[in-house]
Design a protein around this motif. Structure first.
Motif, PDB file in Angstrom:
ATOM      1  N   LYS A   1    -101.391 -50.489  53.216  1.00 21.00           N
ATOM      2  CA  LYS A   1    -101.523 -50.631  51.769  1.00 21.00           C
ATOM      3  C   LYS A   1    -102.911 -50.176  51.311  1.00 21.00           C
ATOM      4  O   LYS A   1    -103.863 -50.146  52.080  1.00 21.00           O
ATOM      5  CB  LYS A   1    -101.287 -52.087  51.366  1.00 21.00           C
ATOM      6  N   ILE A   2    -103.019 -49.854  50.044  1.00 21.13           N
ATOM      7  CA  ILE A   2    -104.241 -49.260  49.493  1.00 21.13           C
ATOM      8  C   ILE A   2    -105.456 -50.184  49.617  1.00 21.13           C
ATOM      9  O   ILE A   2    -106.566 -49.719  49.848  1.00 21.13           O
ATOM     10  CB  ILE A   2    -104.008 -48.794  48.032  1.00 21.13           C
ATOM     11  N   GLY A   3    -105.253 -51.491  49.496  1.00 19.12           N
ATOM     12  CA  GLY A   3    -106.367 -52.424  49.634  1.00 19.12           C
ATOM     13  C   GLY A   3    -106.983 -52.380  51.020  1.00 19.12           C
ATOM     14  O   GLY A   3    -108.202 -52.399  51.177  1.00 19.12           O
ATOM     15  N   GLN A   4    -106.148 -52.320  52.035  1.00 17.40           N
ATOM     16  CA  GLN A   4    -106.632 -52.229  53.405  1.00 17.40           C
ATOM     17  C   GLN A   4    -107.326 -50.890  53.639  1.00 17.40           C
ATOM     18  O   GLN A   4    -108.364 -50.819  54.296  1.00 17.40           O
ATOM     19  CB  GLN A   4    -105.484 -52.424  54.400  1.00 17.40           C
ATOM     20  N   VAL A   5    -106.767 -49.827  53.077  1.00 15.85           N
ATOM     21  CA  VAL A   5    -107.379 -48.498  53.200  1.00 15.85           C
ATOM     22  C   VAL A   5    -108.768 -48.511  52.554  1.00 15.85           C
ATOM     23  O   VAL A   5    -109.726 -47.975  53.111  1.00 15.85           O
ATOM     24  CB  VAL A   5    -106.475 -47.416  52.560  1.00 15.85           C
ATOM     25  N   ALA A   6    -108.866 -49.159  51.404  1.00 15.11           N
ATOM     26  CA  ALA A   6    -110.160 -49.255  50.717  1.00 15.11           C
ATOM     27  C   ALA A   6    -111.176 -49.981  51.590  1.00 15.11           C
ATOM     28  O   ALA A   6    -112.326 -49.543  51.719  1.00 15.11           O
ATOM     29  CB  ALA A   6    -109.993 -49.965  49.375  1.00 15.11           C
ATOM     30  N   ARG A   7    -110.771 -51.083  52.191  1.00 17.77           N
ATOM     31  CA  ARG A   7    -111.692 -51.833  53.064  1.00 17.77           C
ATOM     32  C   ARG A   7    -112.133 -50.992  54.260  1.00 17.77           C
ATOM     33  O   ARG A   7    -113.293 -51.010  54.643  1.00 17.77           O
ATOM     34  CB  ARG A   7    -111.043 -53.134  53.529  1.00 17.77           C
ATOM     35  N   GLU A   8    -111.203 -50.267  54.842  1.00 24.31           N
ATOM     36  CA  GLU A   8    -111.515 -49.489  56.042  1.00 24.31           C
ATOM     37  C   GLU A   8    -112.349 -48.250  55.759  1.00 24.31           C
ATOM     38  O   GLU A   8    -113.111 -47.809  56.612  1.00 24.31           O
ATOM     39  CB  GLU A   8    -110.235 -49.108  56.774  1.00 24.31           C
TER      40      GLU A   8
ATOM     41  N   VAL B   1    -110.440 -48.875  45.483  1.00 29.61           N
ATOM     42  CA  VAL B   1    -109.021 -48.646  45.236  1.00 29.61           C
ATOM     43  C   VAL B   1    -108.859 -47.609  44.122  1.00 29.61           C
ATOM     44  O   VAL B   1    -108.015 -46.712  44.217  1.00 29.61           O
ATOM     45  CB  VAL B   1    -108.314 -49.980  44.883  1.00 29.61           C
ATOM     46  N   LYS B   2    -109.700 -47.731  43.096  1.00 27.34           N
ATOM     47  CA  LYS B   2    -109.632 -46.791  41.975  1.00 27.34           C
ATOM     48  C   LYS B   2    -109.887 -45.356  42.447  1.00 27.34           C
ATOM     49  O   LYS B   2    -109.193 -44.419  42.031  1.00 27.34           O
ATOM     50  CB  LYS B   2    -110.655 -47.196  40.912  1.00 27.34           C
ATOM     51  N   THR B   3    -110.862 -45.178  43.321  1.00 26.93           N
ATOM     52  CA  THR B   3    -111.185 -43.850  43.852  1.00 26.93           C
ATOM     53  C   THR B   3    -110.022 -43.304  44.676  1.00 26.93           C
ATOM     54  O   THR B   3    -109.643 -42.137  44.537  1.00 26.93           O
ATOM     55  CB  THR B   3    -112.469 -43.908  44.698  1.00 26.93           C
ATOM     56  N   ILE B   4    -109.450 -44.140  45.508  1.00 22.61           N
ATOM     57  CA  ILE B   4    -108.332 -43.700  46.347  1.00 22.61           C
ATOM     58  C   ILE B   4    -107.152 -43.301  45.468  1.00 22.61           C
ATOM     59  O   ILE B   4    -106.501 -42.277  45.722  1.00 22.61           O
ATOM     60  CB  ILE B   4    -107.945 -44.806  47.351  1.00 22.61           C
ATOM     61  N   ARG B   5    -106.887 -44.087  44.435  1.00 24.65           N
ATOM     62  CA  ARG B   5    -105.807 -43.723  43.504  1.00 24.65           C
ATOM     63  C   ARG B   5    -106.097 -42.382  42.828  1.00 24.65           C
ATOM     64  O   ARG B   5    -105.206 -41.551  42.665  1.00 24.65           O
ATOM     65  CB  ARG B   5    -105.634 -44.808  42.445  1.00 24.65           C
TER      66      ARG B   5
ATOM     67  N   TYR C   1    -107.945 -39.923  43.991  1.00 26.47           N
ATOM     68  CA  TYR C   1    -107.754 -38.857  44.977  1.00 26.47           C
ATOM     69  C   TYR C   1    -106.265 -38.547  45.144  1.00 26.47           C
ATOM     70  O   TYR C   1    -105.887 -37.391  45.342  1.00 26.47           O
ATOM     71  CB  TYR C   1    -108.372 -39.225  46.324  1.00 26.47           C
ATOM     72  N   HIS C   2    -105.425 -39.570  45.087  1.00 25.81           N
ATOM     73  CA  HIS C   2    -103.981 -39.372  45.165  1.00 25.81           C
ATOM     74  C   HIS C   2    -103.493 -38.609  43.930  1.00 25.81           C
ATOM     75  O   HIS C   2    -102.730 -37.652  44.057  1.00 25.81           O
ATOM     76  CB  HIS C   2    -103.265 -40.721  45.279  1.00 25.81           C
ATOM     77  N   ASP C   3    -103.955 -39.047  42.752  1.00 25.19           N
ATOM     78  CA  ASP C   3    -103.498 -38.428  41.501  1.00 25.19           C
ATOM     79  C   ASP C   3    -103.871 -36.951  41.398  1.00 25.19           C
ATOM     80  O   ASP C   3    -103.122 -36.160  40.832  1.00 25.19           O
ATOM     81  CB  ASP C   3    -104.062 -39.189  40.290  1.00 25.19           C
ATOM     82  N   ILE C   4    -105.038 -36.583  41.942  1.00 23.70           N
ATOM     83  CA  ILE C   4    -105.455 -35.176  41.893  1.00 23.70           C
ATOM     84  C   ILE C   4    -104.968 -34.399  43.119  1.00 23.70           C
ATOM     85  O   ILE C   4    -105.326 -33.246  43.310  1.00 23.70           O
ATOM     86  CB  ILE C   4    -106.979 -35.015  41.715  1.00 23.70           C
ATOM     87  N   LYS C   5    -104.179 -35.088  43.945  1.00 18.28           N
ATOM     88  CA  LYS C   5    -103.558 -34.482  45.129  1.00 18.28           C
ATOM     89  C   LYS C   5    -104.556 -34.075  46.204  1.00 18.28           C
ATOM     90  O   LYS C   5    -104.311 -33.156  46.987  1.00 18.28           O
ATOM     91  CB  LYS C   5    -102.651 -33.316  44.737  1.00 18.28           C
ATOM     92  N   LEU C   6    -105.697 -34.768  46.246  1.00 25.50           N
ATOM     93  CA  LEU C   6    -106.672 -34.513  47.297  1.00 25.50           C
ATOM     94  C   LEU C   6    -106.175 -35.130  48.606  1.00 25.50           C
ATOM     95  O   LEU C   6    -106.140 -34.466  49.641  1.00 25.50           O
ATOM     96  CB  LEU C   6    -108.044 -35.082  46.908  1.00 25.50           C
TER      97      LEU C   6
END
Length: 133
Positions: free
Chosen positions: A2-9, A14-18, A20-25
């Motif tokens: 899940k995104i929260g765990q990815v953010a911690r690791e 979470v906002k940045t990861i989202r 990056y997903h939205d811009i298809k990075l």
């Protein structure tokens, strides 16, 4: 994952990861529940992007480097070209900061720091201390 765990690791928000997903990075698949599900490959990509960003690479450059990293037919010359471009940007910023340091040092040296209201720094900022034209 899940995104929260990815953010911690990754140390990314979470906002940045989202974003990056939205811009298809770095894209994650959506599960049946609609949540993004990150695999080890996306986690590695996010770590890679975080290291790139720490070196000041733009998102466009991060995308280029991610693409090059994934390709077996890449050349070191192509990677070096992206890194050289960023090095030139950093060197220019350092040069600008050195100029700024000299200007501020001159201003601070010109002020006696007394209890009087007259101040060479303010005079200079008001345009009456020295000419910069």
């Amino acid at each position: 994952m899940k995104i929260g765990q990815v953010a911690r690791e990754t140390g990314l928000s979470v906002k940045t990861i989202r974003y990056y997903h939205d811009i298809k990075l770095v894209e994650a698949r959506r599960g049946d529940n609609g949540y993004r599900e990150y695999q080890q490959s996306q986690l590695a990509q996010l770590h890679f992007v975080a290291r790139c960003k720490a070196l000041g690479f733009s998102l466009e450059q991060c995308a280029q480097l991610l693409s090059l990293n994934a390709r077996q037919d890449r050349t070191a010359a192509a990677v070096k070209s992206v890194a050289t471009e960023q090095l030139l940007v950093v060197q220019e910023k350092v040069h600008q900061l050195q100029q700024l340091e000299r200007q501020l040092s001159t201003l601070v040296s010109a002020c006696d720091g007394s209890d009087r209201p007259e101040c060479a720094i303010l005079d200079s900022l008001n345009g009456s201390g020295c000419s910069h034209e």
